[in-house]
Design a protein around this motif. Structure first.
Motif, PDB file in Angstrom:
ATOM      1  N   MET A 150      55.592  12.184 -41.099  1.00  0.00           N
ATOM      2  CA  MET A 150      56.779  13.004 -41.294  1.00  0.00           C
ATOM      3  C   MET A 150      56.936  13.239 -42.794  1.00  0.00           C
ATOM      4  O   MET A 150      56.964  12.300 -43.570  1.00  0.00           O
ATOM      5  N   ASN A 151      57.087  14.515 -43.174  1.00  0.00           N
ATOM      6  CA  ASN A 151      57.270  14.807 -44.598  1.00  0.00           C
ATOM      7  C   ASN A 151      58.736  14.622 -45.006  1.00  0.00           C
ATOM      8  O   ASN A 151      59.612  14.423 -44.154  1.00  0.00           O
ATOM      9  N   LEU A 152      59.004  14.693 -46.294  1.00  0.00           N
ATOM     10  CA  LEU A 152      60.335  14.427 -46.837  1.00  0.00           C
ATOM     11  C   LEU A 152      61.386  15.389 -46.285  1.00  0.00           C
ATOM     12  O   LEU A 152      62.483  14.964 -45.905  1.00  0.00           O
ATOM     13  N   GLU A 153      61.080  16.663 -46.209  1.00  0.00           N
ATOM     14  CA  GLU A 153      62.052  17.645 -45.714  1.00  0.00           C
ATOM     15  C   GLU A 153      62.384  17.407 -44.243  1.00  0.00           C
ATOM     16  O   GLU A 153      63.547  17.494 -43.840  1.00  0.00           O
ATOM     17  N   THR A 154      61.400  17.087 -43.449  1.00  0.00           N
ATOM     18  CA  THR A 154      61.632  16.789 -42.034  1.00  0.00           C
ATOM     19  C   THR A 154      62.485  15.537 -41.892  1.00  0.00           C
ATOM     20  O   THR A 154      63.406  15.487 -41.065  1.00  0.00           O
ATOM     21  N   LEU A 155      62.202  14.539 -42.702  1.00  0.00           N
ATOM     22  CA  LEU A 155      62.992  13.305 -42.683  1.00  0.00           C
ATOM     23  C   LEU A 155      64.446  13.584 -43.049  1.00  0.00           C
ATOM     24  O   LEU A 155      65.369  13.094 -42.391  1.00  0.00           O
ATOM     25  N   LYS A 156      64.669  14.404 -44.058  1.00  0.00           N
ATOM     26  CA  LYS A 156      66.044  14.762 -44.455  1.00  0.00           C
ATOM     27  C   LYS A 156      66.767  15.469 -43.305  1.00  0.00           C
ATOM     28  O   LYS A 156      67.933  15.192 -43.033  1.00  0.00           O
ATOM     29  N   GLU A 157      66.072  16.384 -42.637  1.00  0.00           N
ATOM     30  CA  GLU A 157      66.673  17.085 -41.499  1.00  0.00           C
ATOM     31  C   GLU A 157      67.013  16.113 -40.373  1.00  0.00           C
ATOM     32  O   GLU A 157      68.077  16.225 -39.752  1.00  0.00           O
ATOM     33  N   GLN A 158      66.128  15.163 -40.100  1.00  0.00           N
ATOM     34  CA  GLN A 158      66.369  14.174 -39.056  1.00  0.00           C
ATOM     35  C   GLN A 158      67.563  13.274 -39.404  1.00  0.00           C
ATOM     36  O   GLN A 158      68.364  12.932 -38.538  1.00  0.00           O
ATOM     37  N   ILE A 159      67.663  12.898 -40.673  1.00  0.00           N
ATOM     38  CA  ILE A 159      68.806  12.081 -41.117  1.00  0.00           C
ATOM     39  C   ILE A 159      70.107  12.863 -40.939  1.00  0.00           C
ATOM     40  O   ILE A 159      71.093  12.345 -40.409  1.00  0.00           O
ATOM     41  N   TYR A 160      70.113  14.115 -41.345  1.00  0.00           N
ATOM     42  CA  TYR A 160      71.306  14.949 -41.204  1.00  0.00           C
ATOM     43  C   TYR A 160      71.703  15.066 -39.734  1.00  0.00           C
ATOM     44  O   TYR A 160      72.883  14.886 -39.376  1.00  0.00           O
ATOM     45  N   TYR A 161      70.729  15.334 -38.872  1.00  0.00           N
ATOM     46  CA  TYR A 161      70.993  15.456 -37.441  1.00  0.00           C
ATOM     47  C   TYR A 161      71.528  14.136 -36.884  1.00  0.00           C
ATOM     48  O   TYR A 161      72.489  14.118 -36.112  1.00  0.00           O
ATOM     49  N   GLN A 162      70.942  13.022 -37.282  1.00  0.00           N
ATOM     50  CA  GLN A 162      71.371  11.716 -36.794  1.00  0.00           C
ATOM     51  C   GLN A 162      72.799  11.401 -37.246  1.00  0.00           C
ATOM     52  O   GLN A 162      73.590  10.835 -36.479  1.00  0.00           O
ATOM     53  N   ILE A 163      73.134  11.760 -38.474  1.00  0.00           N
ATOM     54  CA  ILE A 163      74.502  11.547 -38.969  1.00  0.00           C
ATOM     55  C   ILE A 163      75.493  12.337 -38.122  1.00  0.00           C
ATOM     56  O   ILE A 163      76.563  11.837 -37.764  1.00  0.00           O
ATOM     57  N   GLN A 164      75.151  13.567 -37.784  1.00  0.00           N
ATOM     58  CA  GLN A 164      76.032  14.373 -36.934  1.00  0.00           C
ATOM     59  C   GLN A 164      76.239  13.714 -35.569  1.00  0.00           C
ATOM     60  O   GLN A 164      77.361  13.653 -35.068  1.00  0.00           O
ATOM     61  N   LEU A 165      75.169  13.230 -34.973  1.00  0.00           N
ATOM     62  CA  LEU A 165      75.271  12.570 -33.670  1.00  0.00           C
ATOM     63  C   LEU A 165      76.109  11.297 -33.747  1.00  0.00           C
ATOM     64  O   LEU A 165      76.965  11.051 -32.890  1.00  0.00           O
ATOM     65  N   VAL A 166      75.848  10.494 -34.774  1.00  0.00           N
ATOM     66  CA  VAL A 166      76.598   9.247 -34.943  1.00  0.00           C
ATOM     67  C   VAL A 166      78.076   9.556 -35.138  1.00  0.00           C
ATOM     68  O   VAL A 166      78.940   8.903 -34.540  1.00  0.00           O
ATOM     69  N   ASN A 167      78.388  10.543 -35.955  1.00  0.00           N
ATOM     70  CA  ASN A 167      79.783  10.903 -36.213  1.00  0.00           C
ATOM     71  C   ASN A 167      80.477  11.315 -34.918  1.00  0.00           C
ATOM     72  O   ASN A 167      81.580  10.856 -34.626  1.00  0.00           O
ATOM     73  N   LYS A 168      79.827  12.162 -34.139  1.00  0.00           N
ATOM     74  CA  LYS A 168      80.413  12.613 -32.866  1.00  0.00           C
ATOM     75  C   LYS A 168      80.616  11.432 -31.915  1.00  0.00           C
ATOM     76  O   LYS A 168      81.696  11.254 -31.347  1.00  0.00           O
ATOM     77  N   ASP A 169      79.586  10.621 -31.759  1.00  0.00           N
ATOM     78  CA  ASP A 169      79.686   9.474 -30.849  1.00  0.00           C
ATOM     79  C   ASP A 169      80.692   8.440 -31.345  1.00  0.00           C
ATOM     80  O   ASP A 169      81.430   7.852 -30.551  1.00  0.00           O
ATOM     81  N   LEU A 170      80.728   8.220 -32.651  1.00  0.00           N
ATOM     82  CA  LEU A 170      81.655   7.253 -33.232  1.00  0.00           C
ATOM     83  C   LEU A 170      83.093   7.655 -32.942  1.00  0.00           C
ATOM     84  O   LEU A 170      83.905   6.852 -32.483  1.00  0.00           O
ATOM     85  N   TYR A 171      83.418   8.908 -33.176  1.00  0.00           N
ATOM     86  CA  TYR A 171      84.771   9.399 -32.951  1.00  0.00           C
ATOM     87  C   TYR A 171      85.157   9.274 -31.477  1.00  0.00           C
ATOM     88  O   TYR A 171      86.220   8.768 -31.138  1.00  0.00           O
TER      89      TYR A 171
END
Length: 143
Positions: free
Chosen positions: A1-22
């Protein structure tokens, strides 16, 4: 996984965690995170002007009004107008809410313990620092 793909995955994961957390927080605790923070602030600080509360908790005007209306309808708080200046609205806990708020805080504490159970103190410190750095970077972001 390259750096840009990793950044996109982190961003997506943060969105999911935020939604589930709330969603899970509200289900487990019985109140939204924002309403719980309002109650916590009032519990610790007492009566305050609505505008001051809004600024201290950094919640926009429409949202604070919506949350306060819901808390008032649930009899957690009461709002009163200032006699000398009807533009000022005071917010305070009702006298009957202490036990309910204590229960809410215990549920919040249990929820936090459960979602952070598998982290060491050192991991939590690093995670906290990372989140602060991310928040600083978000605030620095321009158009």
């Amino acid at each position: 996984m390259n750096l840009e793909t990793l950044k996109e995955q982190i961003y997506y994961q943060i969105q999911l965690v935020n939604k589930d957390l709330y969603t899970k927080f509200e289900f487990c605790v019985g109140s939204s995170p924002s309403r719980t923070e309002i109650l916590k602030f009032l519990y610790e600080n007492g009566k305050i002007a609505q505008m001051s509360l809004q600024k201290k908790l950094n919640i926009d005007k429409a949202a604070i009004t919506r949350h306060l209306k819901q808390l008032e309808a649930s009899n957690y708080i009461e709002r009163t107008k200032e006699d000398k200046d009807q533009r000022v609205t005071w917010v305070e806990l009702t006298s009957s809410t202490k036990e309910e708020i204590d229960y809410l805080f215990k549920q919040r504490e249990r929820f936090l313990s459960e979602i952070l159970a598998d982290f060491s103190y050192e991991q939590l410190k690093v995670f906290y620092e990372m989140l602060n750095t991310m928040q600083d970077n978000i605030l620095k972001t321009t158009k």
